[in-house]
Write an enzyme that holds these catalytic residues in place. Structure first.
Site, PDB file in Angstrom:
ATOM      1  N   HIS A 208       1.197  -1.251  -0.269  1.00 52.43           N
ATOM      2  CA  HIS A 208       0.012   0.002  -0.246  1.00 52.43           C
ATOM      3  C   HIS A 208       0.591   1.278   0.076  1.00 52.43           C
ATOM      4  CE1 HIS A 208       1.094  -0.386   4.185  1.00 52.43           C
ATOM      5  NE2 HIS A 208       0.582   1.165   4.227  1.00 52.43           N
TER       6      HIS A 208
HETATM    7  C1  UD1 Z   1      -2.013   4.930   5.506  1.00 52.24           C
HETATM    8  C2  UD1 Z   1      -1.079   5.681   6.388  1.00 52.24           C
HETATM    9  C3  UD1 Z   1       0.331   4.745   6.683  1.00 52.24           C
HETATM   10  C4  UD1 Z   1       0.115   4.070   6.783  1.00 52.24           C
HETATM   11  C5  UD1 Z   1      -1.170   3.310   6.443  1.00 52.24           C
HETATM   12  C6  UD1 Z   1      -2.344   2.034   6.728  1.00 52.24           C
HETATM   13  C7  UD1 Z   1      -0.409   8.100   5.890  1.00 52.24           C
HETATM   14  C8  UD1 Z   1       0.353   9.237   5.886  1.00 52.24           C
HETATM   15  N1  UD1 Z   1      -0.202   7.148   5.895  1.00 52.24           N
HETATM   16  O1  UD1 Z   1      -1.502   5.204   4.392  1.00 52.24           O
HETATM   17  O2  UD1 Z   1       1.440   5.352   7.128  1.00 52.24           O
HETATM   18  O3  UD1 Z   1       1.291   2.446   7.077  1.00 52.24           O
HETATM   19  O4  UD1 Z   1      -2.399   3.813   6.488  1.00 52.24           O
HETATM   20  O5  UD1 Z   1      -2.827   1.118   6.362  1.00 52.24           O
HETATM   21  O6  UD1 Z   1      -0.763   8.608   7.097  1.00 52.24           O
HETATM   22  N2  UD1 Z   1      -9.546   4.370   1.953  1.00 52.24           N
HETATM   23  C9  UD1 Z   1     -10.705   3.590   2.118  1.00 52.24           C
HETATM   24  N3  UD1 Z   1     -11.493   3.142   3.071  1.00 52.24           N
HETATM   25  C10 UD1 Z   1     -11.054   3.804   4.168  1.00 52.24           C
HETATM   26  C11 UD1 Z   1      -9.141   4.402   4.369  1.00 52.24           C
HETATM   27  C12 UD1 Z   1      -8.890   4.529   3.042  1.00 52.24           C
HETATM   28  O7  UD1 Z   1     -11.201   3.850   0.826  1.00 52.24           O
HETATM   29  O8  UD1 Z   1     -10.695   3.358   5.182  1.00 52.24           O
HETATM   30  C13 UD1 Z   1      -8.954   4.943   0.523  1.00 52.24           C
HETATM   31  C14 UD1 Z   1      -8.735   6.392   0.685  1.00 52.24           C
HETATM   32  O9  UD1 Z   1      -9.291   6.570  -0.986  1.00 52.24           O
HETATM   33  C15 UD1 Z   1      -8.140   6.900   0.865  1.00 52.24           C
HETATM   34  C16 UD1 Z   1      -6.369   6.177   0.146  1.00 52.24           C
HETATM   35  O10 UD1 Z   1      -7.377   4.675   0.400  1.00 52.24           O
HETATM   36  O11 UD1 Z   1      -7.606   8.518  -0.342  1.00 52.24           O
HETATM   37  C17 UD1 Z   1      -5.004   6.450   0.787  1.00 52.24           C
HETATM   38  O12 UD1 Z   1      -5.961   6.487   2.633  1.00 52.24           O
HETATM   39  P1  UD1 Z   1      -4.540   7.138   3.209  1.00 52.24           P
HETATM   40  O13 UD1 Z   1      -5.425   7.073   5.430  1.00 52.24           O
HETATM   41  O14 UD1 Z   1      -4.762   9.038   2.868  1.00 52.24           O
HETATM   42  O15 UD1 Z   1      -3.425   6.485   3.247  1.00 52.24           O
HETATM   43  P2  UD1 Z   1      -3.484   5.460   3.225  1.00 52.24           P
HETATM   44  O16 UD1 Z   1      -2.012   4.366   2.167  1.00 52.24           O
HETATM   45  O17 UD1 Z   1      -3.921   4.175   4.397  1.00 52.24           O
END
Ligand code: UD1
Length: 364
Positions: A208
């Protein structure tokens, strides 16, 4: 008089770090009164709620509902909403874990309001500032009042950055507290059987990191290597990765075949740990999995050029990997030639009570 402690949970890897602290405070401390705050960074049921249920956490006392978005949107959303909450509730201390955006944002709010900040998992450094987590780690540690570290390398990093020794407390790895508590139940579940694989004869993949998944060409190269791995792979796909795959039709383009690479939904804590515990190897870019596999003695291939958790390589079962090196590394695992590793000191399931003791002394 009790002391109100805000425990900040935001994203999936936070929940298994917060759970043992909540338990140690609510059940084992007369002084500390934990208040569970969810910022809402992760919001899908299987990225958030299921972990609260599995880990025995109550529903959050406050849900800020900030949700996803760009880094600035996420950070600004938490700054605004969490400042309001802190002004209303005036906690005696804010405890943050890990390195996600909410870790940094809530620390900043608290520090500006002169509320002490404790950072659990402090001092880890990849020295790679292209990682958003590295920026979050540096900023949080720079303003935290108490820095709880998992391993001596983290202490050395902090001391090298000029952090006063008196603020640093080597307490061990908080994530292992949750693992130790869950291991028997997780092992006994039959979750892996639903995927038609045999115990000890499959690998688990998680990817991820933006550096691996945001560019479809990079992700395609990784998938092309995965299809050549000589054992079935189970791949719970993170929503970030799923979005890139769908936009670019990568399943068809890479000829991903379900008998070789099974793409599955993200799993809850127990179900996922069941897969890990019965796996032959892990292929990942997660931070937590590097540590969990080190504790469990399972070979781990980390698809990154660096790690902020070098102890998992020096003492544990982890190696860094690239698309060029992966095939040879998998071959060594298949031939039983992987290193044995050892469990680092203080990764013993008792980190939360050690943290509670330091907090009680600090706040008394
Ligand atoms: C985040 C953390 C990362 C951690 C990871 C674990 C930061 C900078 N990154 O990255 O350190 O390793 O979480 O998973 O804080 N989304 C969904 N549903 C959810 C959550 C996310 O659809 O419940 C999608 C959304 O489109 C979102 C994208 O995933 O924009 C990325 O989520 P985000 O929390 O921004 O970053 P992660 O890649 O999950």
């Amino acid at each position: 008089m009790t002391k109100k402690i805000h425990l900040i949970a935001a994203a999936r890897p936070n929940f298994m770090k917060i759970a043992p602290l909540w338990r140690a405070m609510s059940g084992g401390s007369d002084l500390l009164d934990p208040v569970l705050i969810h910022t809402g960074q992760h919001y899908d049921k299987n990225m958030s709620d299921v972990f609260f249920e599995d880990l025995g956490l109550p529903a959050p006392d406050v849900h800020l509902g900030v949700g996803g978005g760009s880094h600035a949107q996420q950070t600004a959303g938490v700054l605004l909403k969490y400042e309001d909450l802190c002004l209303q509730q005036r906690p005696d201390l804010v405890l943050v874990v890990g390195d996600v955006n909410a870790t940094m944002a809530t620390s900043l709010v608290a520090a500006k309001l002169h509320i002490p900040v404790a950072h659990v998992e402090a001092g880890l450094r990849s020295r790679d500032r292209t990682m958003p987590e590295e920026i979050n780690r540096l900023m949080t540690d720079a303003i935290a009042d108490l820095l709880f570290t998992p391993s001596p390398d983290a202490d050395a990093n902090l001391l090298g950055e000029g952090v006063a020794a008196g603020k640093i407390h080597l307490v061990g790895n908080i994530m292992i507290d949750s693992l130790v508590r869950s291991i028997e139940k997780a092992r006994d579940l039959g979750a892996f059987k639903a995927f038609g694989v045999q115990s000890g004869e499959f690998g688990v993949v998680t990817l991820h990191r933006p550096s691996n998944v945001d560019d479809p060409a990079t992700l395609e190269k990784i998938f092309n290597v995965l299809t050549a791995v000589p054992m079935p792979l189970l791949f719970p796909v993170h929503p970030r990765t799923r979005a890139v795959m769908e936009r670019n039709d990568l399943v068809a383009r890479c000829g991903l075949d379900a008998s070789q690479v099974q793409l599955i939904e993200p799993l809850g804590y127990y179900q996922f740990m069941n897969l890990v515990l019965h796996s032959r190897m892990i292929l990942t870019d997660s931070g937590g999995l590097q540590e969990e596999t080190t504790y469990l003695g399972i070979p781990c291939l980390t698809m990154r050029p660096n790690t902020e958790r070098p102890v998992t390589i020096e003492q544990g079962t982890n190696e860094l990997a690239t698309v060029e090196t992966l095939a040879d590394q998998v071959q060594r695992i298949v031939e039983g030639k992987w290193k044995q590793g050892r469990i680092p000191d203080l990764w013993d399931g008792r980190t939360a009570p050690r943290i509670v003791k330091v907090l009680e002394d600090y706040l008394a």
